[in-house]
Write a protein that holds these residues in place. Structure first.
Motif, PDB file in Angstrom:
ATOM      1  N   TYR A   1       9.898   4.965  -9.472  1.00  0.00           N
ATOM      2  CA  TYR A   1       8.902   3.987  -8.805  1.00  0.00           C
ATOM      3  C   TYR A   1       7.330   4.379  -9.272  1.00  0.00           C
ATOM      4  CZ  TYR A   1      12.582   2.295  -6.000  1.00  0.00           C
ATOM      5  OH  TYR A   1      13.808   1.495  -5.746  1.00  0.00           O
ATOM      6  N   SER A   2       6.520   3.521  -9.424  1.00  0.00           N
ATOM      7  CA  SER A   2       5.104   3.943  -9.721  1.00  0.00           C
ATOM      8  C   SER A   2       4.205   2.962  -8.851  1.00  0.00           C
ATOM      9  CB  SER A   2       4.725   3.772 -10.854  1.00  0.00           C
ATOM     10  OG  SER A   2       3.446   4.197 -11.474  1.00  0.00           O
ATOM     11  N   PHE A   3       2.858   3.500  -8.430  1.00  0.00           N
ATOM     12  CA  PHE A   3       1.846   2.944  -7.754  1.00  0.00           C
ATOM     13  C   PHE A   3       0.719   3.284  -8.604  1.00  0.00           C
ATOM     14  CE2 PHE A   3      -1.436   3.061  -4.605  1.00  0.00           C
ATOM     15  CZ  PHE A   3      -1.432   1.746  -4.057  1.00  0.00           C
ATOM     16  N   ILE A   4      -0.258   2.286  -8.638  1.00  0.00           N
ATOM     17  CA  ILE A   4      -1.557   2.542  -9.284  1.00  0.00           C
ATOM     18  C   ILE A   4      -2.779   2.313  -8.418  1.00  0.00           C
ATOM     19  CG2 ILE A   4      -3.182   1.748 -11.174  1.00  0.00           C
ATOM     20  CD1 ILE A   4      -0.951   1.141 -13.124  1.00  0.00           C
ATOM     21  N   ASP A   5      -3.451   3.223  -8.184  1.00  0.00           N
ATOM     22  CA  ASP A   5      -4.787   3.205  -7.452  1.00  0.00           C
ATOM     23  C   ASP A   5      -5.829   2.970  -8.264  1.00  0.00           C
ATOM     24  OD1 ASP A   5      -6.913   3.371  -5.638  1.00  0.00           O
ATOM     25  OD2 ASP A   5      -6.658   5.405  -5.029  1.00  0.00           O
ATOM     26  N   ILE A   6      -6.472   1.855  -8.295  1.00  0.00           N
ATOM     27  CA  ILE A   6      -7.567   1.363  -9.300  1.00  0.00           C
ATOM     28  C   ILE A   6      -8.885   1.873  -8.837  1.00  0.00           C
ATOM     29  CG2 ILE A   6      -6.111  -0.393 -10.290  1.00  0.00           C
ATOM     30  CD1 ILE A   6      -7.900  -2.430  -8.716  1.00  0.00           C
ATOM     31  N   SER A   7      -9.144   2.348  -7.846  1.00  0.00           N
ATOM     32  CA  SER A   7     -10.411   2.781  -7.168  1.00  0.00           C
ATOM     33  C   SER A   7     -10.575   4.167  -6.693  1.00  0.00           C
ATOM     34  CB  SER A   7     -10.841   1.778  -6.243  1.00  0.00           C
ATOM     35  OG  SER A   7     -12.175   2.088  -5.878  1.00  0.00           O
ATOM     36  N   VAL A   8     -10.262   5.095  -7.464  1.00  0.00           N
ATOM     37  CA  VAL A   8     -10.266   6.512  -7.383  1.00  0.00           C
ATOM     38  C   VAL A   8     -11.494   6.855  -6.889  1.00  0.00           C
ATOM     39  CG1 VAL A   8      -9.398   8.932  -7.989  1.00  0.00           C
ATOM     40  CG2 VAL A   8      -8.216   6.741  -8.542  1.00  0.00           C
ATOM     41  N   GLN A   9     -11.719   7.801  -5.704  1.00  0.00           N
ATOM     42  CA  GLN A   9     -12.825   8.289  -5.415  1.00  0.00           C
ATOM     43  C   GLN A   9     -13.276   9.363  -6.278  1.00  0.00           C
ATOM     44  OE1 GLN A   9     -14.950   6.342  -3.208  1.00  0.00           O
ATOM     45  NE2 GLN A   9     -13.435   4.831  -3.574  1.00  0.00           N
ATOM     46  N   ALA A  10     -14.505   9.746  -6.439  1.00  0.00           N
ATOM     47  CA  ALA A  10     -14.871  10.979  -7.041  1.00  0.00           C
ATOM     48  C   ALA A  10     -14.598  11.909  -6.214  1.00  0.00           C
ATOM     49  CB  ALA A  10     -16.522  10.942  -7.627  1.00  0.00           C
ATOM     50  N   GLY A  11     -14.163  13.391  -6.698  1.00  0.00           N
ATOM     51  CA  GLY A  11     -13.948  14.519  -5.699  1.00  0.00           C
ATOM     52  C   GLY A  11     -12.266  14.487  -5.320  1.00  0.00           C
ATOM     53  N   LYS A  12     -11.974  15.086  -4.298  1.00  0.00           N
ATOM     54  CA  LYS A  12     -10.623  15.148  -3.942  1.00  0.00           C
ATOM     55  C   LYS A  12      -9.898  13.866  -3.190  1.00  0.00           C
ATOM     56  CE  LYS A  12     -11.068  20.172  -3.023  1.00  0.00           C
ATOM     57  NZ  LYS A  12     -11.024  21.125  -2.297  1.00  0.00           N
ATOM     58  N   ASN A  13      -8.923  13.554  -3.974  1.00  0.00           N
ATOM     59  CA  ASN A  13      -7.938  12.352  -3.340  1.00  0.00           C
ATOM     60  C   ASN A  13      -6.321  12.805  -3.039  1.00  0.00           C
ATOM     61  OD1 ASN A  13      -9.679   9.719  -4.107  1.00  0.00           O
ATOM     62  ND2 ASN A  13     -10.066  11.333  -5.554  1.00  0.00           N
ATOM     63  N   TYR A  14      -6.239  12.696  -1.787  1.00  0.00           N
ATOM     64  CA  TYR A  14      -4.921  12.978  -1.388  1.00  0.00           C
ATOM     65  C   TYR A  14      -3.913  11.935  -1.314  1.00  0.00           C
ATOM     66  CZ  TYR A  14      -7.269  17.453   0.202  1.00  0.00           C
ATOM     67  OH  TYR A  14      -7.993  18.414  -0.257  1.00  0.00           O
ATOM     68  N   TYR A  15      -2.692  12.186  -1.835  1.00  0.00           N
ATOM     69  CA  TYR A  15      -1.681  10.968  -1.493  1.00  0.00           C
ATOM     70  C   TYR A  15      -0.534  11.507  -1.048  1.00  0.00           C
ATOM     71  CZ  TYR A  15      -4.908   8.503  -4.829  1.00  0.00           C
ATOM     72  OH  TYR A  15      -5.992   7.891  -5.208  1.00  0.00           O
ATOM     73  N   ARG A  16       0.377  10.824  -0.408  1.00  0.00           N
ATOM     74  CA  ARG A  16       1.682  11.143   0.200  1.00  0.00           C
ATOM     75  C   ARG A  16       2.412   9.677   0.443  1.00  0.00           C
ATOM     76  NH1 ARG A  16       0.546  12.975   6.491  1.00  0.00           N
ATOM     77  NH2 ARG A  16       0.188  10.914   7.214  1.00  0.00           N
ATOM     78  N   LEU A  17       3.894  10.007   0.003  1.00  0.00           N
ATOM     79  CA  LEU A  17       4.677   8.844   0.768  1.00  0.00           C
ATOM     80  C   LEU A  17       5.203   8.746   1.967  1.00  0.00           C
ATOM     81  CD1 LEU A  17       6.930   8.876  -2.739  1.00  0.00           C
ATOM     82  CD2 LEU A  17       5.122   7.223  -1.943  1.00  0.00           C
ATOM     83  N   LYS A  18       5.161   7.769   2.489  1.00  0.00           N
ATOM     84  CA  LYS A  18       5.819   7.533   3.690  1.00  0.00           C
ATOM     85  C   LYS A  18       7.064   6.685   3.467  1.00  0.00           C
ATOM     86  CE  LYS A  18       4.760   5.438   8.537  1.00  0.00           C
ATOM     87  NZ  LYS A  18       3.829   4.772   9.299  1.00  0.00           N
ATOM     88  N   ILE A  19       8.256   7.128   3.851  1.00  0.00           N
ATOM     89  CA  ILE A  19       9.479   6.600   3.301  1.00  0.00           C
ATOM     90  C   ILE A  19      10.014   5.942   4.640  1.00  0.00           C
ATOM     91  CG2 ILE A  19      11.684   7.035   2.382  1.00  0.00           C
ATOM     92  CD1 ILE A  19      10.179   9.452   0.973  1.00  0.00           C
ATOM     93  N   VAL A  20      10.366   4.686   4.538  1.00  0.00           N
ATOM     94  CA  VAL A  20      10.808   4.030   5.792  1.00  0.00           C
ATOM     95  C   VAL A  20      12.283   3.519   5.416  1.00  0.00           C
ATOM     96  CG1 VAL A  20      10.560   1.955   7.133  1.00  0.00           C
ATOM     97  CG2 VAL A  20       8.620   3.042   6.057  1.00  0.00           C
ATOM     98  N   GLU A  21      13.158   3.975   6.276  1.00  0.00           N
ATOM     99  CA  GLU A  21      14.729   3.573   6.154  1.00  0.00           C
ATOM    100  C   GLU A  21      15.124   2.307   6.591  1.00  0.00           C
ATOM    101  OE1 GLU A  21      17.376   6.900   6.079  1.00  0.00           O
ATOM    102  OE2 GLU A  21      16.090   8.340   5.377  1.00  0.00           O
ATOM    103  N   LEU A  22      16.319   1.944   6.340  1.00  0.00           N
ATOM    104  CA  LEU A  22      16.571   0.618   6.904  1.00  0.00           C
ATOM    105  C   LEU A  22      16.785   0.811   8.322  1.00  0.00           C
ATOM    106  CD1 LEU A  22      19.184  -0.258   4.372  1.00  0.00           C
ATOM    107  CD2 LEU A  22      17.286  -1.548   4.626  1.00  0.00           C
ATOM    108  N   SER A  23      17.157   1.873   8.934  1.00  0.00           N
ATOM    109  CA  SER A  23      17.318   2.404  10.455  1.00  0.00           C
ATOM    110  C   SER A  23      15.866   2.263  11.029  1.00  0.00           C
ATOM    111  CB  SER A  23      17.938   3.672  10.561  1.00  0.00           C
ATOM    112  OG  SER A  23      17.164   4.624   9.994  1.00  0.00           O
ATOM    113  N   GLY A  24      14.981   2.492  10.241  1.00  0.00           N
ATOM    114  CA  GLY A  24      13.716   2.669  10.927  1.00  0.00           C
ATOM    115  C   GLY A  24      13.176   3.976  10.707  1.00  0.00           C
ATOM    116  N   GLU A  25      14.111   4.938  10.411  1.00  0.00           N
ATOM    117  CA  GLU A  25      13.434   6.247  10.449  1.00  0.00           C
ATOM    118  C   GLU A  25      12.464   6.643   9.383  1.00  0.00           C
ATOM    119  OE1 GLU A  25      15.677  10.431   8.956  1.00  0.00           O
ATOM    120  OE2 GLU A  25      16.485   9.262  10.930  1.00  0.00           O
ATOM    121  N   ILE A  26      11.525   7.184   9.789  1.00  0.00           N
ATOM    122  CA  ILE A  26      10.407   7.465   8.881  1.00  0.00           C
ATOM    123  C   ILE A  26      10.127   9.151   8.324  1.00  0.00           C
ATOM    124  CG2 ILE A  26       7.953   7.589   8.717  1.00  0.00           C
ATOM    125  CD1 ILE A  26       7.668   5.299  10.417  1.00  0.00           C
ATOM    126  N   THR A  27       9.907   9.275   7.307  1.00  0.00           N
ATOM    127  CA  THR A  27       9.947  10.569   6.566  1.00  0.00           C
ATOM    128  C   THR A  27       8.589  10.759   5.626  1.00  0.00           C
ATOM    129  OG1 THR A  27      11.533  10.424   4.871  1.00  0.00           O
ATOM    130  CG2 THR A  27      12.525  11.282   6.814  1.00  0.00           C
TER     131      THR A  27
END
Length: 428
Positions: free
Chosen positions: A316-342
């Motif tokens: 999978y891929s995701f493109i952020d077209i407006s990256v800020q100058a400096g540090k940019n932090y990213y993480r995935l919030k994974i939602v399962e069918l049961s509603g559980e989040i990791t």
């Protein structure tokens, strides 16, 4: 912030970033109780392991030393020490397992999905042959700052003339410091930052394997410290470890669910137009509903940047077209069918402000790339050797141009662009 997202199979790019998933230049200073041991395996044939849970957020580049050296005012000097370094920002509540051959190189992975949780140098603590404790500390061995301790040894008077091991002080001072004994290290407190596991009333009978049994509550750091450092909440056994003492514990600490086994990797890169492409791979996704991409500028407060639905590809891929100058932090919030989040690990992309031209790699072994961000500013370039001899005069037609230097000998070269910008290039 506007974003674009689509399956990874549609994205190809040759651009290389002028950013890095870099090590934090300021090392994280930890204190007693910032981590807690959740288990150890000493009975596995040819392999040893231990696990711990982080009770504070740690940035990239955090360093912790793990040793089976005993303590008696100083650390013993005859046993093994392993140094773990985080290669990403990691949230409090994440559990990590380190394993490897006795006195050999160790490998660190996250609980659940087995993805890399950092790098290890030094040698694994040697539990079967010499280790009856494992201590976590920062700093030099001569002046350590202890963070957590786990002790497995047992002395019993009068069978042992040196005294009796206790939870409050571990082995008595009369036992000294050896391959099998240790006093409780300075700064650690039984029940909050240190734990003694006694598995029988027999002298010198120590548990080969032990693991925290997830008895809670485990919502806050204080609750985790109290629960994990209570020996009554541990399962122990001798011999080769079974599923009863398999590591890590896979408990849910501080509301942070164990990373799902589906996530294999999560990485990112910056494109020539200063957008960022985030990529991740899953091995199984039957239970996944969607991926939510979250971003932050400080690594603590995150907000939603976009959503990617489960597809048919494992990439999978995701493109952020407006990256800020400096540090940019990213993480995935994974939602399962049961509603559980990791949550995934956090990655940091650093975009340096004012950068319009990059030449890489430098030093170079074969191909040198000239990368121009934004509009193409230079249309020509001249490559000369260290004595000013002209080697190549090239025409640049786009944002990326490759110069082949494979046939040149090692040394210093000069690359001059059409606008007068000069780069010194080292050829290996």
């Amino acid at each position: 912030m506007r974003n674009l997202y689509f399956p990874f199979t549609k994205i190809l790019t040759t651009a290389v970033l002028f950013f890095s998933l870099q090590t934090n230049t300021k090392a994280q200073v930890l204190v007693a109780g910032d981590i807690a041991f959740t288990g150890y395996n000493a009975g596995a044939v040819g392999t040893e392991a231990f696990s711990f849970v982080l009770l504070v957020n740690v940035p990239i580049g955090t360093v912790i030393n793990f040793t089976d050296n005993g303590w008696s005012g100083t650390l013993g000097a005859t046993e093994q020490t392993l140094t773990w370094t985080s290669t990403s920002a990691i949230l409090a509540g994440r559990e990590i397992r380190i394993s490897g051959p006795s006195a050999g190189a160790g490998t660190a992975v996250f609980a659940g999905n087995g993805s890399s949780a950092g790098t290890c140098t030094g040698a694994m603590p040697s539990f079967p042959t010499a280790g009856d404790q494992i201590l976590a500390y920062q700093g030099a061995p001569g002046t350590p700052t202890f963070i957590s301790g786990l002790h497995m040894n047992q002395y019993h008077a009068p069978t042992d003339p040196c005294g009796t091991t206790t939870s409050a002080s571990w082995d008595p001072p009369g036992c000294g410091v050896s391959a099998n004994s240790s006093q409780i290290p300075a700064g650690l407190v039984a029940g909050t930052s240190a734990n003694w596991i006694g598995n029988s009333g027999a002298p010198n009978t120590d548990a080969d394997n032990a693991v925290f049994n997830c008895t809670g509550p485990l919502t806050t750091a204080a609750q985790v410290r109290a629960a994990v450092n209570n020996p009554a909440n541990w399962v122990t056994e001798n011999g080769v470890p079974t599923t009863a003492t398999a590591l890590p514990s896979r408990c849910t600490f501080m509301g942070l669910f164990v990373l799902p086994v589906q996530l294999v990797s999560f990485t990112g890169k910056l494109n020539a137009d200063k957008s960022a492409t985030l990529q991740w791979k899953v091995s199984e996704q039957e239970d996944i509903d969607r991926f939510i991409i979250e971003e932050s500028t400080d690594g603590n407060s995150f907000h939603q940047a976009g959503v990617v639905a489960k597809g048919n590809s494992d990439m999978y891929s995701f493109i952020d077209i407006s990256v800020q100058a400096g540090k940019n932090y990213y993480r995935l919030k994974i939602v399962e069918l049961s509603g559980e989040i990791t949550y995934s690990n956090t990655i940091m992309l650093t975009l340096k402000s004012g950068v319009t031209i990059s030449v890489y790699p430098n030093p170079v072994t074969d191909k040198l790339t000239i990368q121009q961000f934004g509009t193409t500013k230079n249309t020509t370039a001249i490559l000369s050797d260290g004595h000013g001899k002209l080697l190549q005069q090239v025409k640049i037609t786009g944002q990326n141009h490759v110069i082949n230097m494979e046939g040149y000998p090692a040394g210093v070269y000069v690359l001059k662009l059409g606008d007068g910008t000069v780069f010194k290039v080292m050829k290996q």
